[in-house]
Design a protein around this motif. Structure first.
Motif, mmCIF file in Angstrom:
data_model
loop_
_atom_site.group_PDB
_atom_site.id
_atom_site.type_symbol
_atom_site.label_atom_id
_atom_site.label_comp_id
_atom_site.label_asym_id
_atom_site.label_seq_id
_atom_site.Cartn_x
_atom_site.Cartn_y
_atom_site.Cartn_z
ATOM 1 N N THR A 5 43.360 26.207 46.904
ATOM 2 C CA THR A 5 42.407 25.111 46.774
ATOM 3 C C THR A 5 41.018 25.576 46.378
ATOM 4 O O THR A 5 40.172 24.761 46.056
ATOM 5 N N SER A 6 40.753 26.894 46.416
ATOM 6 C CA SER A 6 39.428 27.366 46.035
ATOM 7 C C SER A 6 39.212 27.181 44.557
ATOM 8 O O SER A 6 40.098 27.464 43.754
ATOM 9 N N PRO A 7 38.018 26.732 44.156
ATOM 10 C CA PRO A 7 37.743 26.544 42.740
ATOM 11 C C PRO A 7 37.512 27.854 42.000
ATOM 12 O O PRO A 7 37.395 27.849 40.790
ATOM 13 N N SER A 8 37.430 28.997 42.711
ATOM 14 C CA SER A 8 37.116 30.243 42.030
ATOM 15 C C SER A 8 38.144 31.338 42.263
ATOM 16 O O SER A 8 38.596 31.986 41.328
ATOM 17 N N ALA A 9 38.566 31.564 43.517
ATOM 18 C CA ALA A 9 39.450 32.677 43.819
ATOM 19 C C ALA A 9 40.882 32.383 43.380
ATOM 20 O O ALA A 9 41.362 31.259 43.465
ATOM 21 N N LEU A 10 41.579 33.417 42.921
ATOM 22 C CA LEU A 10 42.978 33.290 42.523
ATOM 23 C C LEU A 10 43.625 34.657 42.668
ATOM 24 O O LEU A 10 43.279 35.590 41.949
ATOM 25 N N THR A 13 49.487 37.027 42.809
ATOM 26 C CA THR A 13 50.757 36.325 42.975
ATOM 27 C C THR A 13 50.651 34.882 42.514
ATOM 28 O O THR A 13 51.540 34.361 41.823
ATOM 29 N N ALA A 14 49.559 34.223 42.881
ATOM 30 C CA ALA A 14 49.353 32.841 42.452
ATOM 31 C C ALA A 14 49.216 32.748 40.940
ATOM 32 O O ALA A 14 49.750 31.826 40.316
ATOM 33 N N ALA A 15 48.515 33.712 40.336
ATOM 34 C CA ALA A 15 48.343 33.701 38.881
ATOM 35 C C ALA A 15 49.676 33.838 38.166
ATOM 36 O O ALA A 15 49.938 33.145 37.172
ATOM 37 N N VAL A 16 50.537 34.711 38.664
ATOM 38 C CA VAL A 16 51.865 34.893 38.061
ATOM 39 C C VAL A 16 52.653 33.587 38.128
ATOM 40 O O VAL A 16 53.300 33.180 37.151
ATOM 41 N N ALA A 17 52.600 32.901 39.284
ATOM 42 C CA ALA A 17 53.332 31.649 39.441
ATOM 43 C C ALA A 17 52.800 30.570 38.502
ATOM 44 O O ALA A 17 53.571 29.812 37.899
ATOM 45 N N VAL A 18 51.481 30.489 38.368
ATOM 46 C CA VAL A 18 50.875 29.508 37.470
ATOM 47 C C VAL A 18 51.300 29.769 36.025
ATOM 48 O O VAL A 18 51.693 28.848 35.300
ATOM 49 N N VAL A 19 51.233 31.020 35.605
ATOM 50 C CA VAL A 19 51.572 31.361 34.215
ATOM 51 C C VAL A 19 53.050 31.105 33.948
ATOM 52 O O VAL A 19 53.417 30.635 32.865
ATOM 53 N N GLU A 20 53.903 31.371 34.894
ATOM 54 C CA GLU A 20 55.327 31.094 34.713
ATOM 55 C C GLU A 20 55.558 29.596 34.533
ATOM 56 O O GLU A 20 56.343 29.181 33.666
ATOM 57 N N ALA A 54 43.260 37.713 36.734
ATOM 58 C CA ALA A 54 41.900 37.186 36.724
ATOM 59 C C ALA A 54 41.379 37.047 38.151
ATOM 60 O O ALA A 54 42.140 36.841 39.089
ATOM 61 N N SER A 55 40.075 37.156 38.298
ATOM 62 C CA SER A 55 39.469 36.992 39.617
ATOM 63 C C SER A 55 39.152 35.533 39.902
ATOM 64 O O SER A 55 38.811 35.183 41.023
ATOM 65 N N SER A 56 39.257 34.676 38.913
ATOM 66 C CA SER A 56 38.953 33.261 39.109
ATOM 67 C C SER A 56 39.839 32.417 38.220
ATOM 68 O O SER A 56 40.387 32.894 37.215
ATOM 69 N N GLU A 59 38.504 32.228 34.596
ATOM 70 C CA GLU A 59 38.873 33.355 33.742
ATOM 71 C C GLU A 59 40.336 33.265 33.312
ATOM 72 O O GLU A 59 40.679 33.587 32.170
ATOM 73 N N LEU A 60 41.194 32.824 34.222
ATOM 74 C CA LEU A 60 42.600 32.643 33.856
ATOM 75 C C LEU A 60 42.735 31.592 32.760
ATOM 76 O O LEU A 60 43.495 31.778 31.797
ATOM 77 N N ALA A 61 42.001 30.493 32.886
ATOM 78 C CA ALA A 61 42.054 29.440 31.870
ATOM 79 C C ALA A 61 41.659 29.974 30.501
ATOM 80 O O ALA A 61 42.301 29.673 29.494
ATOM 81 N N GLU A 62 40.595 30.762 30.452
ATOM 82 C CA GLU A 62 40.131 31.321 29.179
ATOM 83 C C GLU A 62 41.166 32.258 28.574
ATOM 84 O O GLU A 62 41.451 32.199 27.368
#
Length: 306
Positions: A5-10, A13-20, A54-56, A59-62
């Protein structure tokens, strides 16, 4: 779908799940199946290589957006960051952001003015909002300019919106039902056609008086369609800069509380040109800097009326 739920931290593991989840949505829904497969494979490969650590979420979106556009340059492919948490329902993220813009822009009609020689200018920005919201302000504005001797439609700050609203506006500027656009599905079948409505409330400007459309390098998506439809039908002269070049209708999916995936799900085909403005933008009939386009169109209108 991650529960972060944080608008910045990621975390990684969460990033991998989002990208998948993004890779699978693109593979299943992107209008061009071959490119869809290439993009899904690219995202998974880049994720495995650690490119999305990404740390946020910003950054992942970009990073993901850059990779989504690397195969064919489709500007409607994007992972969009929203500072305000967005609903999970399909399309809800874009709609929520658009509603905030609608409320802050007089319903998308920031300017209506009568200029020299009986020439009216009507600006539609920042979007052609959903028709059930925009019909009332558009009817008021278009009825107000209907008696003008010529009309300048300013789309220089218009970055998209609803094809149904494009057709509604065109209904005030054309006579009779007119075929504007055909949407082809991923399978190449006709998914939908866009026509001007048989009736519009209020007074029409009509199909005979001079009409000029202003564009800039920022004009995008539905704003481009409005300019392109009127240009291809020979109804208007486009004055200004070539537009951004995004022709394909898109859908949105919330893949994280602050991230929305935008994927084109159909292909636009104009009945006159047999193609669209994807990648090329709408090319102006009278090229000039966007900042000079209003003065140029006004001079053209006054000369034509003299």
């Amino acid at each position: 779908m991650t529960s972060t739920t944080s608008p910045s931290a990621l975390d990684a593991t969460a990033a991998v799940a989002v990208v998948e989840s993004i890779a699978e949505l693109v593979r299943e829904n992107y209008v061009f199946p071959e490119a869809a497969g290439q993009l899904a494979a690219l995202l998974r490969r880049r994720s495995a290589e650690g490119a999305y650590r990404a740390s946020s979420v910003e950054e992942l979106a970009e990073a993901v957006t850059a990779d989504l556009r690397s195969v064919n340059g489709d500007l409607h492919l994007a992972l969009k960051y929203h500072a305000v948490p967005v609903p999970q329902e399909q399309g809800a993220a874009a709609l929520a952001a658009m509603r905030r813009e609608f409320d802050a822009s007089l319903g998308g009609i920031p300017r209506v003015e009568l200029l020299d020689g009986g020439v009216a200018v009507l600006e539609i920005a920042p979007n052609l909002f959903p028709l059930d919201w925009a019909a009332q302000p558009l009817t008021a504005a278009l009825s107000l300019v209907a008696p003008a001797r010529a009309l300048i439609l300013d789309l220089r700050r218009n970055v998209g919106g609803d094809p149904d609203t494009v057709a509604f506006v065109c209904g005030y500027l054309l006579d009779g039902r007119t075929h504007l656009n055909t949407m082809l599905s991923r399978q190449g079948e006709v998914a939908e056609q866009s026509w001007t409505p048989p009736f519009v409330p209020g007074a029409r400007f009509g199909a005979d008086k001079p009409l000029y459309v202003l564009t800039s390098g920022s004009t995008f998506s539905a704003g481009e369609e409005l300019a392109y439809d009127l240009q291809q039908l020979g109804r208007a002269e486009v004055v200004g800069e070539a537009t951004r070049g995004g022709a394909h209708p898109r859908e949105g999916w919330t893949v994280h509380p602050h991230l929305e995936l935008s994927v084109p799900v159909a292909r636009s085909v104009n009945p006159v040109s047999g193609t669209n403005w994807e990648g090329t933008g709408v090319r102006p009939d009278v090229p000039c800097d966007a900042g000079a386009a209003l003065d140029r169109a006004l001079s053209l209108a006054v000369a034509r009326l003299t």
